[in-house]
Write an enzyme that holds these catalytic residues in place. Structure first.
Site, short mmCIF file in Angstrom:
data_model
loop_
_atom_site.label_atom_id
_atom_site.label_comp_id
_atom_site.label_asym_id
_atom_site.label_seq_id
_atom_site.Cartn_x
_atom_site.Cartn_y
_atom_site.Cartn_z
N PHE A 232 36.51 46.02 -60.87
CA PHE A 232 37.96 45.82 -60.97
C PHE A 232 38.27 44.98 -62.22
O PHE A 232 39.36 44.99 -62.70
CB PHE A 232 38.47 45.11 -59.72
CG PHE A 232 37.46 44.17 -59.13
CD1 PHE A 232 36.53 44.62 -58.19
CD2 PHE A 232 37.37 42.85 -59.55
CE1 PHE A 232 35.57 43.78 -57.67
CE2 PHE A 232 36.42 42.01 -59.03
CZ PHE A 232 35.51 42.46 -58.08
N HIS A 233 37.21 44.27 -62.76
CA HIS A 233 37.50 43.43 -63.91
C HIS A 233 37.75 44.27 -65.16
O HIS A 233 38.37 43.83 -66.10
CB HIS A 233 36.29 42.54 -64.26
CG HIS A 233 35.83 41.65 -63.16
ND1 HIS A 233 36.60 40.63 -62.66
CD2 HIS A 233 34.68 41.60 -62.48
CE1 HIS A 233 35.91 40.00 -61.72
NE2 HIS A 233 34.75 40.57 -61.59
N THR A 234 37.10 45.45 -65.21
CA THR A 234 36.94 46.12 -66.52
C THR A 234 37.93 47.26 -66.68
O THR A 234 37.90 48.22 -65.91
CB THR A 234 35.51 46.71 -66.62
OG1 THR A 234 34.59 45.68 -66.31
CG2 THR A 234 35.24 47.25 -68.01
#
Ligand code: RIB
Ligand code: CA
Length: 320
Positions: A232-234
Site C-alpha cells: 500500500f506504500h508504493t
C-alpha cells in the site's frame, strides 16, 4: 576516509545481489567477511551464488557457509521471486572464490574478536547465523557495534498478512537477536516498500551498456516480473522494484537518507502470526526500545546512491 569494518550475512537472491554490488563498490565499507544464510534459496544455492557473484565482481573476501536451516521451523524458500538459481535468468561464470574452511558462526566469532574496533553486521536474510553466534558466543557482543537488518514490518507482511519473509522464515532467530541487547537498525517493509526504483531509473542502468550492466538489468527485470507484493506504500507498485536489502547497507553508509524511531520490537514465534514483528511505536509495552525502526527514506537520494554504485562497480568489472 576511514572505512567501516563490516560483516555481511546474506541469502543471495536478487536484492541481496544489489546490496552486495553496493557494499563492494562503496568507499565507506571494509567488508571483512561474507556469511551465507538459507532463506531465498537453500544454503547450498546461496553459498554458491555468493561465490559466483563475488568472483565475478573480482573482490577478494572470505565467504563462510551458514546453517542449513532455521532454528526450529522448516526452511521455506522464495524461488518463485528470485528464480531457481536465485539470480533470475542470468548466470555468472564458475566461481574462483572458495568457500572458507570455517563455518559462518566460527568465522564471525574470530573476525569480530580479531577486529581492532567494534564491527557492524549487515544482515539481509533470516537471522539464523546471527542468532546462533549470539547464543554460542555472547562474548562477541561488545565487538558488535550495530546490526543493520533488513526484515520485519510494523504494518503488513509479505508472507502472511503480518509477517515479513526474513522474520517469517526464522522467527525464533529474530526474537533471539532482538533480545540480545545488541544495537539493531531494522529496515522493515515499512521503509523498504518506499525504497523503490522505477522503470525509467532501471533504464539508467541499461544505458551503461556493458555486459555487467545488462546482467544487473536482467536480474531487476526478472525481479519486477515476479514480485507478488502489492504494498500500500508504493504508488504504481506493478512497475516499481522494492529494493529491500539495499536499505540495510545504505542505512550504514548514509543513515541520513532514512528516518525512523527507537522502539521496542518483539517477534511472534509460533501460530498463524509467526514471524510478525510487534513494533511498539507508541511505547504501550513500557519496555525500553531495543531497535531503531526505519519508516521513511529520501527515495531520490537512495536511487542515486544505487545507480552510482552500479556505475562504479561497472568500471571495475572487466566482464568475464
Ligand atoms: O522480505 C524481503 C526479504 O526477503 C529480502 O531480504 C529478500 O531478499 C528476501 O530474502
Ligand atoms: Ca535477502
Amino acid at each position: 576516509m576511514n572505512k567501516k569494518p563490516v560483516i555481511i550475512d546474506t541469502d543471495p537472491g536478487i536484492d541481496d545481489a544489489m546490496m552486495l554490488i553496493y557494499a563492494f563498490a562503496s568507499d565507506a565499507l571494509d567488508v571483512k567477511l561474507v556469511t551465507t544464510e538459507a532463506g531465498n534459496l537453500s544454503q547450498a544455492k546461496t553459498s554458491y551464488n555468493a561465490q559466483a557473484l563475488l568472483s565475478y565482481l573480482q573482490v577478494d573476501v572470505e565467504i563462510a557457509k551458514g546453517l542449513e536451516h532455521p532454528i526450529l521451523r522448516p526452511l521455506e524458500v522464495a524461488e518463485d521471486i528470485h528464480g531457481e538459481t536465485g539470480f533470475g535468468t542470468i548466470t555468472f561464470p564458475a566461481p574462483t572464490l572458495p568457500l572458507s574452511e570455517r563455518g559462518a558462526v566460527e568465522a564471525m566469532r574470530q573476525v569480530l574478536l580479531a577486529s581492532d574496533e567494534p564491527m557492524t553486521i549487515i544482515a539481509t536474510g533470516p537471522l539464523t547465523n546471527v542468532a546462533a553466534l549470539l547464543l554460542a558466543h555472547p562474548e562477541v557482543k561488545p565487538h558488535i557495534a550495530h546490526i543493520s537488518w533488513m526484515g520485519g514490518s510494523a504494518v503488513g507482511g509479505n508472507m502472511s498478512p503480518t509477517a515479513e519473509f526474513n522474520a517469517y522464515v526464522d522467527p525464533h532467530a529474530a526474537e533471539i537477536v532482538f533480545r540480545s541487547g545488541v544495537r539493531i537498525t531494522m529496515s522493515g517493509l515499512d521503509v523498504t516498500h518506499k525504497a523503490y526504483v522505477t522503470l525509467p531509473e532501471v533504464a539508467r542502468i541499461r544505458a551503461i551498456g556493458t555486459p555487467f550492466a545488462q546482467r544487473v538489468e536482467q536480474m531487476l527485470t526478472f525481479y519486477l516480473a515476479n514480485m507478488h507484493e502489492t504494498p500500500f506504500h508504493t504508488p504504481n507498485y506493478s512497475t516499481t522494484l522494492r529494493f529491500h536489502d539495499l536499505c540495510a547497507v545504505i542505512a550504514v553508509t548514509h543513515p541520513h537518507v532514512f528516518s525512523g524511531m527507537d522502539c521496542y520490537v518483539s517477534v511472534v514465534v509460533d501460530g498463524q502470526a509467526a514471524g510478525t514483528t510487534h513494533v511498539d511505536y507508541m511505547g504501550r509495552t513500557g519496555l525500553l526500545p531495543n531497535a531503531h525502526v526505519l519508516h521513511t527514506v529520501d527515495r531520490d537520494a537512495f536511487v542515486d546512491l544505487f545507480v552510482d554504485a552500479v556505475t562504479r562497480m561497472n568500471e571495475r568489472v572487466q566482464d568475464a
